[in-house]
Design a protein around this motif. Structure first.
Motif, PDB file in Angstrom:
ATOM      1  N   ILE A 514      -2.483 -24.702   5.599  1.00 52.22           N
ATOM      2  CA  ILE A 514      -3.460 -23.762   6.579  1.00 52.22           C
ATOM      3  C   ILE A 514      -2.386 -22.522   5.768  1.00 52.22           C
ATOM      4  O   ILE A 514      -2.750 -21.811   5.625  1.00 52.22           O
ATOM      5  CB  ILE A 514      -4.312 -23.942   7.289  1.00 52.22           C
ATOM      6  N   MET A 515      -1.195 -22.737   6.880  1.00 57.85           N
ATOM      7  CA  MET A 515       0.180 -21.670   6.994  1.00 57.85           C
ATOM      8  C   MET A 515       0.257 -21.551   5.607  1.00 57.85           C
ATOM      9  O   MET A 515       0.785 -19.904   5.248  1.00 57.85           O
ATOM     10  CB  MET A 515       1.027 -22.226   7.662  1.00 57.85           C
ATOM     11  N   GLU A 516       0.476 -22.285   5.329  1.00 59.64           N
ATOM     12  CA  GLU A 516       1.218 -22.494   4.042  1.00 59.64           C
ATOM     13  C   GLU A 516       0.319 -21.647   2.467  1.00 59.64           C
ATOM     14  O   GLU A 516       0.890 -20.118   1.945  1.00 59.64           O
ATOM     15  CB  GLU A 516       1.597 -23.609   2.734  1.00 59.64           C
ATOM     16  N   ILE A 517      -1.046 -21.755   2.775  1.00 56.87           N
ATOM     17  CA  ILE A 517      -1.948 -21.373   1.983  1.00 56.87           C
ATOM     18  C   ILE A 517      -2.075 -19.680   2.966  1.00 56.87           C
ATOM     19  O   ILE A 517      -1.826 -18.374   1.610  1.00 56.87           O
ATOM     20  CB  ILE A 517      -3.168 -21.675   2.260  1.00 56.87           C
ATOM     21  N   VAL A 518      -2.119 -19.050   3.663  1.00 61.07           N
ATOM     22  CA  VAL A 518      -2.204 -18.385   4.504  1.00 61.07           C
ATOM     23  C   VAL A 518      -0.803 -17.493   3.990  1.00 61.07           C
ATOM     24  O   VAL A 518      -0.900 -16.401   3.547  1.00 61.07           O
ATOM     25  CB  VAL A 518      -2.278 -18.373   5.547  1.00 61.07           C
ATOM     26  N   GLY A 519       0.258 -17.869   3.997  1.00 63.71           N
ATOM     27  CA  GLY A 519       1.676 -17.049   3.196  1.00 63.71           C
ATOM     28  C   GLY A 519       1.520 -17.184   1.746  1.00 63.71           C
ATOM     29  O   GLY A 519       1.723 -16.027   2.044  1.00 63.71           O
ATOM     30  N   ASN A 520       1.586 -18.099   1.061  1.00 60.81           N
ATOM     31  CA  ASN A 520       0.920 -17.560  -0.611  1.00 60.81           C
ATOM     32  C   ASN A 520      -0.514 -16.519  -0.133  1.00 60.81           C
ATOM     33  O   ASN A 520       0.143 -15.608  -1.471  1.00 60.81           O
ATOM     34  CB  ASN A 520       0.490 -18.949  -0.922  1.00 60.81           C
ATOM     35  N   ILE A 521      -1.317 -15.887   0.238  1.00 53.80           N
ATOM     36  CA  ILE A 521      -2.799 -15.757   0.340  1.00 53.80           C
ATOM     37  C   ILE A 521      -1.905 -14.094   0.733  1.00 53.80           C
ATOM     38  O   ILE A 521      -2.419 -13.287  -0.321  1.00 53.80           O
ATOM     39  CB  ILE A 521      -3.557 -15.948   1.081  1.00 53.80           C
ATOM     40  N   LYS A 522      -1.030 -14.065   2.023  1.00 52.80           N
ATOM     41  CA  LYS A 522       0.010 -12.783   2.040  1.00 52.80           C
ATOM     42  C   LYS A 522       0.670 -11.930   0.490  1.00 52.80           C
ATOM     43  O   LYS A 522       0.896 -10.783   0.773  1.00 52.80           O
ATOM     44  CB  LYS A 522       0.832 -12.324   3.178  1.00 52.80           C
ATOM     45  N   LYS A 523       1.193 -12.877   0.612  1.00 51.74           N
ATOM     46  CA  LYS A 523       2.220 -13.047  -0.986  1.00 51.74           C
ATOM     47  C   LYS A 523       1.082 -12.361  -2.098  1.00 51.74           C
ATOM     48  O   LYS A 523       1.718 -11.135  -2.571  1.00 51.74           O
ATOM     49  CB  LYS A 523       3.284 -14.107  -1.133  1.00 51.74           C
ATOM     50  N   GLN A 524       0.011 -13.340  -2.624  1.00 46.00           N
ATOM     51  CA  GLN A 524      -0.964 -12.431  -3.582  1.00 46.00           C
ATOM     52  C   GLN A 524      -1.471 -10.777  -2.814  1.00 46.00           C
ATOM     53  O   GLN A 524      -1.075 -10.412  -3.833  1.00 46.00           O
ATOM     54  CB  GLN A 524      -1.566 -13.421  -3.753  1.00 46.00           C
ATOM     55  N   LYS A 525      -1.991 -10.750  -1.821  1.00 49.03           N
ATOM     56  CA  LYS A 525      -1.846  -9.546  -1.395  1.00 49.03           C
ATOM     57  C   LYS A 525      -1.155  -8.359  -1.461  1.00 49.03           C
ATOM     58  O   LYS A 525      -1.890  -7.027  -1.868  1.00 49.03           O
ATOM     59  CB  LYS A 525      -2.486  -9.809  -0.137  1.00 49.03           C
ATOM     60  N   MET A 526      -0.103  -8.701  -1.479  1.00 51.24           N
ATOM     61  CA  MET A 526       1.398  -7.436  -0.758  1.00 51.24           C
ATOM     62  C   MET A 526       0.829  -7.543  -3.169  1.00 51.24           C
ATOM     63  O   MET A 526       1.223  -6.057  -3.025  1.00 51.24           O
ATOM     64  CB  MET A 526       2.615  -8.361  -0.612  1.00 51.24           C
ATOM     65  N   GLU A 527       1.535  -8.535  -3.716  1.00 52.97           N
ATOM     66  CA  GLU A 527       1.508  -8.094  -4.855  1.00 52.97           C
ATOM     67  C   GLU A 527       0.483  -7.202  -5.698  1.00 52.97           C
ATOM     68  O   GLU A 527       0.588  -6.187  -6.595  1.00 52.97           O
ATOM     69  CB  GLU A 527       1.415  -9.500  -5.523  1.00 52.97           C
ATOM     70  N   ILE A 528      -0.336  -7.479  -4.844  1.00 55.43           N
ATOM     71  CA  ILE A 528      -2.293  -7.058  -5.837  1.00 55.43           C
ATOM     72  C   ILE A 528      -2.321  -5.620  -4.841  1.00 55.43           C
ATOM     73  O   ILE A 528      -2.255  -4.870  -5.752  1.00 55.43           O
ATOM     74  CB  ILE A 528      -3.089  -7.872  -5.211  1.00 55.43           C
ATOM     75  N   ASP A 529      -1.283  -5.210  -3.912  1.00 58.38           N
ATOM     76  CA  ASP A 529      -1.578  -3.404  -3.488  1.00 58.38           C
ATOM     77  C   ASP A 529      -0.468  -3.163  -4.006  1.00 58.38           C
ATOM     78  O   ASP A 529      -0.762  -1.804  -4.176  1.00 58.38           O
ATOM     79  CB  ASP A 529      -1.063  -3.942  -1.613  1.00 58.38           C
ATOM     80  N   LYS A 530       0.454  -4.064  -4.580  1.00 55.90           N
ATOM     81  CA  LYS A 530       1.823  -2.830  -4.817  1.00 55.90           C
ATOM     82  C   LYS A 530       0.922  -2.652  -6.494  1.00 55.90           C
ATOM     83  O   LYS A 530       0.685  -1.415  -7.048  1.00 55.90           O
ATOM     84  CB  LYS A 530       3.111  -3.692  -5.275  1.00 55.90           C
ATOM     85  N   VAL A 531       0.614  -3.292  -6.888  1.00 55.06           N
ATOM     86  CA  VAL A 531       0.228  -3.448  -8.487  1.00 55.06           C
ATOM     87  C   VAL A 531      -0.810  -2.004  -8.320  1.00 55.06           C
ATOM     88  O   VAL A 531      -1.137  -1.319  -9.533  1.00 55.06           O
ATOM     89  CB  VAL A 531      -0.992  -4.310  -9.219  1.00 55.06           C
TER      90      VAL A 531
END
Length: 645
Positions: A514-531
């Protein structure tokens, strides 16, 4: 997050499926690499594990008809297990990855859970008893119902010898209850029980178990007594909440008033019934009616045919009919030598005479009924007249008494008048003194009455407010009780579900995932915010440049348009500027259209990838190969049939 977790779940499901089918290679990493034989074999193993006794081959047969039959049987078993998707033989023989993933996920969820009992905790006798009761109830609820007439001596043995289960109705009996007597008021210490009653409870009253004639009637009697007490308490609570509180009385006063009201109603009813019975027995209506009927019957005694009641008439008619029958038999014997026409005429004459006689009798009966009704009406009128005469006589007697007293006073009129005058004067003086005394007492009483009235109005308003508050509190109490009951049921349900869940789950692994999934989600969210930030900046720059371009064009257009009126070369420049502006607009439109086309191309490529994942061409090749194989099998069968014929 969802896709990552779904992939992990699919990998876990593949691992579980591999446990039930060991011929899968180690190189297989996804369901896309499963062949038709592996899919069918895994589905068969899972269905056998879930259902149990199922007659299915472990491997896919060679003949095409057997393949189709096996696919349809697997689809039927899935539908029986509760699978709601579209499933058929083509799902297994010409499978797609999405459908197979759904089916395997459904089968993995239906697989029996592995339970590991913890031996460290010490269980008490109550916990073990509850568990054994729960297991017995679950086994009985899952077992099929068998009617009593199919059971041998009320017992049915099911299963095989090592795991026999008994089901029967040998201990069942009819529900028959009796009245039970138990000590009342012993639990309430505020009430005093009489000594005689207390000694009766201690020495003479038998136990509840000894009050029933049959031992089987004890439990039904206790259940009925308990239900009667509970219903009486509920009815009393509802009555007290509805009408008892509104009466502003205590519970004991309300009970006493209700008891008095019921006793009064019973006594009034008994008194009315007694009066009716006395009136019916003392009245001579029935005797008068019998006398009237006797007078009516005696009125025509000299006539040929007497009048009477309907009973006498019917009796006479019956005897007359018997006599007529005897006479007719004699006439038949006497007229044996007559012709049939004469016999027919005689019969018709007899019938006509009997009809006339019957009509006369019915008319007489109707007349008698009318006379009886008239006499009953006249009796009622006479009774009313007698009552009126009695009232008039009573009034006349009262008047006569008054006049007699006045006549007795006439001989000594002067003395009597003087005496009456003195009495009148003394009574008037007494009235005056009483009025003055009443006025002295009246003023404080009126003030007291007004004060009490104000206090009563205040107390009534306060009592009404308290009554409303009590009703609201009772409603809230009921709501809280319902909520507590629902929460208790939910807690029991969750507790049972928790007990059914597997205890061998490694929570650290799940939390790590679950923590790995949450970390991946945070990374994806940061990339989406950058885009998104980049797209916003680009959009702002585009808007600024387009606005700057429009402003520059308008300024240059105004400047060149001013000089174009004077110089021809400036006119040509103005025309070139307009053409340049149109071409720029066309370029911008083409760029936008190309962007739209590129997005459509990407969408079409995604659709083509999804369609390619469905393996349409491979399934089509399989279908053609299976079709050719079926054709060969059909030709071989036709040749065999021709050779046999």
């Amino acid at each position: 997050m969802a896709s990552y977790f779904f992939l992990m779940y699919c990998r876990k499901s593949i691992d579980k499926v591999c446990l039930y089918y060991s011929d899968i290679d180690d190189d297989v990493q996804s369901l896309k690499q499963f062949s038709t034989e592996v899919i069918v074999a895994c589905a068969v193993r899972c269905i056998k594990t879930i259902i149990g006794d199922v007659d299915l081959p472990n491997a896919l047969p060679q003949a095409m008809s057997a393949k189709f039959r096996m696919g349809t049987t697997l689809a039927n078993h899935l539908q029986e297990l509760g699978y709601r998707g579209d499933v058929g033989y083509q799902t297994f023989l010409y499978s797609s990855e999405a459908d197979i993933r759904k089916i395997f996920m459904f089968l993995v969820d239906k697989l029996p859970k592995e339970t590991v009992e913890t031996t460290e905790e010490t269980l008490g006798s109550s916990v073990l008893l509850q568990r054994s009761i729960a297991n017995t109830l679950a086994r009985q609820l899952s077992s099929p119902w068998v009617p009593p007439y199919l059971k041998h001596r009320g017992i049915t043995w099911r299963g095989k010898p090592p795991t026999w289960q008994r089901e029967g109705t040998c201990c069942m009996f009819h529900f028959h209850s009796m009245h039970l007597t138990s000590p009342e008021g012993s639990a309430d210490l505020t009430k005093k029980i009489p000594k005689a009653l207390k000694s009766y409870y201690q020495s003479s009253l038998p136990y509840v178990t000894c009050q029933t004639l049959d031992h089987n009637d004890l439990i039904p009697s206790l259940l009925e007594a308990n239900a009667a007490d509970v219903t009486a308490q509920q009815e009393w609570e509802t009555e007290w909440n509805q009408s008892g509180l509104a009466s502003r009385l205590s519970q004991q006063e309300y009970r006493d008033r209700k008891r008095q009201r019921i006793n009064k109603r019973i006594t009034d009813q008994l008194r009315q019934d007694r009066q009716r019975s006395e009136a019916a027995s003392g009245s001579g209506v029935s005797q008068d009616l019998q006398q009237i009927l006797a007078s009516i019957s005696g009125r025509g005694s000299g006539a040929a045919k007497t009048k009477g009641s309907r009973f006498t008439h019917t009796e006479k008619l019956l005897f007359a009919k018997d006599e007529d029958k005897a006479i007719s038999e004699v006439q038949v014997q006497a007229s044996a030598g007559q012709t049939e026409e004469e016999k027919q005429k005689e019969r018709e004459d007899e019938v006509n005479s009997l009809k006339e006689e019957l009509n006369n009798l019915t008319s007489r009966l109707d007349n008698l009924d009318l006379e009886v009704k008239k006499f009953t009406a006249s009796i009622q009128q006479m009774g009313e007249e007698i009552a009126n005469q009695n009232r008039a006589n009573a009034e006349k007697e009262d008047g006569y008494k008054v006049k007699k007293r006045t006549l007795d006073l006439l001989p000594d009129a002067e003395n009597n008048i003087a005496k009456l005058q003195t009495v009148v004067d003394s009574s008037a003086q007494r009235l005056i003194t009483l009025a003055s005394q009443w006025e002295k007492h009246r003023a404080p009483l009126i003030d007291q009455f007004r004060n009490l009235k104000e206090l009563s109005s205040k107390t009534e308003s306060e009592a009404q407010l308290k009554l409303e508050e009590i009703k609201e509190f009772r409603k809230k109490m009921k709501q809280v009780q319902d909520e507590a009951r629902n929460k208790e049921e939910l807690a029991k349900q969750l507790h049972s579900e928790y007990e059914r869940m597997t205890k061998d789950v490694n929570r650290s692994a799940y939390t790590k995932r679950i923590m790995e999934i949450v970390g991946n989600i945070k990374k994806q969210k940061m990339e989406i915010d950058k885009v998104l930030v980049d797209t916003r900046t680009v959009q702002k720059e585009i808007n600024q440049l387009s606005g700057k371009l429009d402003r520059q064009f308008t300024v240059t257009d105004e400047l060149i348009f001013r000089d174009a009126k004077k110089d021809e070369s400036v006119k040509k420049a103005y025309r070139y500027l307009a053409a340049l502006h149109e071409s720029c607009e066309l370029l911008i439109k083409t760029v936008e259209e190309t962007g739209v086309i590129m997005r459509e191309i990407r969408e079409l490529e995604d659709q083509s990838e999804t369609e390619s994942n469905k393996k349409v061409l491979a399934n089509l090749e399989k279908i053609t190969g299976d079709y050719l194989q079926m054709k060969k099998e059909n030709d071989a069968l036709v040749k065999k049939l021709k050779g046999k014929s």
